[in-house]
Design a protein around this motif. Structure first.
Motif, PDB file in Angstrom:
ATOM      1  N   LEU A 138     -34.581 -58.941 -88.277  1.00  0.00           N
ATOM      2  CA  LEU A 138     -34.633 -58.842 -89.742  1.00  0.00           C
ATOM      3  C   LEU A 138     -33.258 -58.620 -90.352  1.00  0.00           C
ATOM      4  N   SER A 139     -32.450 -57.768 -89.719  1.00  0.00           N
ATOM      5  CA  SER A 139     -31.102 -57.510 -90.252  1.00  0.00           C
ATOM      6  C   SER A 139     -30.201 -58.723 -90.097  1.00  0.00           C
ATOM      7  N   ALA A 140     -30.304 -59.386 -88.957  1.00  0.00           N
ATOM      8  CA  ALA A 140     -29.486 -60.585 -88.756  1.00  0.00           C
ATOM      9  C   ALA A 140     -29.833 -61.631 -89.813  1.00  0.00           C
ATOM     10  N   TRP A 141     -31.114 -61.798 -90.078  1.00  0.00           N
ATOM     11  CA  TRP A 141     -31.536 -62.759 -91.098  1.00  0.00           C
ATOM     12  C   TRP A 141     -30.993 -62.360 -92.473  1.00  0.00           C
ATOM     13  N   ASP A 142     -31.061 -61.079 -92.793  1.00  0.00           N
ATOM     14  CA  ASP A 142     -30.556 -60.583 -94.075  1.00  0.00           C
ATOM     15  C   ASP A 142     -29.042 -60.813 -94.191  1.00  0.00           C
ATOM     16  N   ILE A 186     -23.833 -52.725 -95.363  1.00  0.00           N
ATOM     17  CA  ILE A 186     -23.275 -53.842 -96.122  1.00  0.00           C
ATOM     18  C   ILE A 186     -24.045 -54.098 -97.412  1.00  0.00           C
ATOM     19  N   ASN A 187     -25.319 -53.726 -97.414  1.00  0.00           N
ATOM     20  CA  ASN A 187     -26.127 -53.975 -98.596  1.00  0.00           C
ATOM     21  C   ASN A 187     -27.073 -52.802 -98.827  1.00  0.00           C
ATOM     22  N   ALA A 188     -26.625 -51.855 -99.636  1.00  0.00           N
ATOM     23  CA  ALA A 188     -27.410 -50.650 -99.903  1.00  0.00           C
ATOM     24  C   ALA A 188     -27.736 -50.579-101.388  1.00  0.00           C
ATOM     25  N   ALA A 189     -28.496 -51.558-101.866  1.00  0.00           N
ATOM     26  CA  ALA A 189     -28.896 -51.547-103.272  1.00  0.00           C
ATOM     27  C   ALA A 189     -29.647 -50.266-103.591  1.00  0.00           C
TER      28      ALA A 189
END
Length: 116
Positions: free
Chosen positions: A28-32, A91-94
């Motif tokens: 899931l993280s790799a895809w994100d 890297i992505n902590a919205a």
């Protein structure tokens, strides 16, 4: 909520659960990360987050930090001197709270089933 189950390093089912959880998060993280890097707008929200630790052993903290670092998009940076906080880069902590809650309810809970 704290897991009351006693850690057991010989519990093969707990280790298997941890391995499956890691593989799921890895995919899931790799895809994100792929979608993020290939996006024409590159909308990222990087952040350094403090994850409060319930783990107390060096082995447990090290395993958690390794799982986080091996998952694309996150890196363990530092453990506080009192070993109660793990600092990570995402890297992505919205939603920083959601990232921390996900680590605690996912990886940390699974690690606590096998290591103290």
């Amino acid at each position: 909520m704290t897991e009351t189950r006693r850690p057991n390093p010989w519990n093969l089912l707990a280790w298997l659960y941890l391995a499956v959880l890691f593989l799921r998060e890895l995919v899931l993280s790799a895809w994100d990360v792929i979608l993020t890097t290939l996006s024409p707008r590159l909308a990222v929200n990087p952040a350094i987050l403090a994850v409060p630790l319930d783990l107390r052993s060096d082995a447990g903290i090290t395993l958690l930090a390794d799982l986080i670092t091996l998952t694309p998009g996150t890196t363990a940076i530092h453990v506080s001197e009192d070993r109660r906080t793990l600092f990570i880069h995402s890297i992505n902590a919205a939603s920083p709270e959601a990232v921390v809650a996900g680590i605690k309810s996912g990886f940390e809970t699974a690690v606590r089933r096998v290591l103290p």
